[in-house]
Write an enzyme that holds these catalytic residues in place. Structure first.
Site, PDB file in Angstrom:
ATOM      1  N   ASN A   1       0.829  -1.208   0.000  1.00 43.29           N
ATOM      2  CA  ASN A   1       0.000   0.000   0.000  1.00 43.29           C
ATOM      3  C   ASN A   1       0.864   1.258   0.000  1.00 43.29           C
ATOM      4  O   ASN A   1       1.822   1.351   0.770  1.00 43.29           O
ATOM      5  CB  ASN A   1      -0.901   0.010   1.249  1.00 43.29           C
ATOM      6  CG  ASN A   1      -1.836  -1.187   1.302  1.00 43.29           C
ATOM      7  OD1 ASN A   1      -2.281  -1.668   0.269  1.00 43.29           O
ATOM      8  ND2 ASN A   1      -2.129  -1.673   2.498  1.00 43.29           N
TER       9      ASN A   1
ATOM     10  N   GLN B   1      -2.446   2.602   3.405  1.00 47.70           N
ATOM     11  CA  GLN B   1      -1.183   2.527   4.152  1.00 47.70           C
ATOM     12  C   GLN B   1      -1.356   3.166   5.524  1.00 47.70           C
ATOM     13  O   GLN B   1      -1.886   4.279   5.640  1.00 47.70           O
ATOM     14  CB  GLN B   1      -0.051   3.238   3.380  1.00 47.70           C
ATOM     15  CG  GLN B   1       1.319   3.043   4.021  1.00 47.70           C
ATOM     16  CD  GLN B   1       2.467   3.636   3.211  1.00 47.70           C
ATOM     17  OE1 GLN B   1       2.240   4.382   2.254  1.00 47.70           O
ATOM     18  NE2 GLN B   1       3.684   3.312   3.602  1.00 47.70           N
TER      19      GLN B   1
ATOM     20  N   HIS C   1       6.485  -1.558   3.093  1.00 50.39           N
ATOM     21  CA  HIS C   1       6.453  -2.984   3.453  1.00 50.39           C
ATOM     22  C   HIS C   1       5.571  -3.720   2.454  1.00 50.39           C
ATOM     23  O   HIS C   1       4.640  -3.142   1.890  1.00 50.39           O
ATOM     24  CB  HIS C   1       5.947  -3.182   4.886  1.00 50.39           C
ATOM     25  CG  HIS C   1       4.669  -2.466   5.163  1.00 50.39           C
ATOM     26  ND1 HIS C   1       4.622  -1.118   5.441  1.00 50.39           N
ATOM     27  CD2 HIS C   1       3.390  -2.889   5.165  1.00 50.39           C
ATOM     28  CE1 HIS C   1       3.372  -0.743   5.615  1.00 50.39           C
ATOM     29  NE2 HIS C   1       2.593  -1.802   5.442  1.00 50.39           N
TER      30      HIS C   1
HETATM   31  P1  5GP Z   1      -0.361  -1.036   6.003  1.00 47.58           P
HETATM   32  O1  5GP Z   1      -1.810  -0.800   6.355  1.00 47.58           O
HETATM   33  O2  5GP Z   1       0.474   0.198   6.312  1.00 47.58           O
HETATM   34  O3  5GP Z   1      -0.144  -1.556   4.632  1.00 47.58           O
HETATM   35  O4  5GP Z   1       0.097  -2.201   6.952  1.00 47.58           O
HETATM   36  C1  5GP Z   1       0.634  -2.053   8.204  1.00 47.58           C
HETATM   37  C2  5GP Z   1       0.654  -3.427   8.822  1.00 47.58           C
HETATM   38  O5  5GP Z   1       1.608  -3.448   9.857  1.00 47.58           O
HETATM   39  C3  5GP Z   1      -0.687  -3.831   9.441  1.00 47.58           C
HETATM   40  O6  5GP Z   1      -1.107  -5.057   8.847  1.00 47.58           O
HETATM   41  C4  5GP Z   1      -0.391  -3.958  10.927  1.00 47.58           C
HETATM   42  O7  5GP Z   1      -1.101  -5.012  11.536  1.00 47.58           O
HETATM   43  C5  5GP Z   1       1.102  -4.193  10.939  1.00 47.58           C
HETATM   44  N1  5GP Z   1       1.780  -3.669  12.122  1.00 47.58           N
HETATM   45  C6  5GP Z   1       1.659  -2.420  12.640  1.00 47.58           C
HETATM   46  N2  5GP Z   1       2.463  -2.275  13.709  1.00 47.58           N
HETATM   47  C7  5GP Z   1       3.118  -3.456  13.868  1.00 47.58           C
HETATM   48  C8  5GP Z   1       4.093  -3.929  14.815  1.00 47.58           C
HETATM   49  O8  5GP Z   1       4.517  -3.219  15.726  1.00 47.58           O
HETATM   50  N3  5GP Z   1       4.540  -5.203  14.647  1.00 47.58           N
HETATM   51  C9  5GP Z   1       4.084  -6.008  13.631  1.00 47.58           C
HETATM   52  N4  5GP Z   1       4.590  -7.252  13.575  1.00 47.58           N
HETATM   53  N5  5GP Z   1       3.173  -5.606  12.729  1.00 47.58           N
HETATM   54  C10 5GP Z   1       2.686  -4.343  12.844  1.00 47.58           C
END
Ligand code: 5GP
Ligand code: ZN
Length: 137
Positions: free
Chosen positions: A87, A94, A100
């Site tokens: 994202n 995001q 990521h």
């Molecule tokens: P995005 O929505 O930005 O594409 O995804 C962020 C992802 O990071 C989410 O799926 C969320 O659950 C994960 N996430 C956020 N903070 C942490 C963390 O401290 N540790 C881990 N392992 N995952 C995280």
């Protein structure tokens, strides 16, 4: 590394995580709030907020890591399919602004991800838009 970025700290081992893969450039960890157990995120060790900021060399190494991780996740979870998602920007979902890649195990009929509506183009519109985008490359 960005001192205010939680994924920089996780990727560089300052904050511990359930790591499933690590090399000089990346760390892959289990997502803390998984879509399904085994949902993994791949973090570059170098900070880049999104795809527009990551350097070409690191970007080029990312898909082979995703392929390797996806294979292992598929084997262990027994899933029927895998989504590779990434994202960019709040509008795209995001929430953590360190690039990521999500590796999401999927099971037949799980319905966990929305399917986008299928739009259409008027006559000639696709060719015109394709030419405009092509001119920006
Ligand atoms: P995005 O929505 O930005 O594409 O995804 C962020 C992802 O990071 C989410 O799926 C969320 O659950 C994960 N996430 C956020 N903070 C942490 C963390 O401290 N540790 C881990 N392992 N995952 C995280
Ligand atoms: Zn970062």
């Amino acid at each position: 590394m960005n001192d205010n970025c939680i994924f920089c700290k996780i990727a560089n081992g300052i904050i511990p995580s359930a790591t499933i893969y690590e090399d000089a450039d990346f760390r892959a960890i289990l997502d803390i709030a998984p879509a399904h157990k085994g949902h993994t995120i791949i973090l570059p060790k170098q900070h880049a907020a999104n795809l527009f900021e990551i350097d070409e060399e690191t970007a080029g190494k990312l898909l082979p890591v995703a392929k390797k991780v996806a294979g292992a996740v598929k084997k262990v979870t027994g899933c029927d399919g895998i989504n590779i998602l990434q994202n960019n920007g709040e509008a795209a979902g995001q929430t953590v602004f360190h690039l990521h890649v999500h590796v999401v195990p999927r099971f037949e009929g799980d319905g966990i991800l929305p399917v986008w509506p299928q739009g259409s183009y008027a006559d000639g519109e696709a060719a015109e838009l394709a030419a405009k985008i092509k001119a920006e490359l």
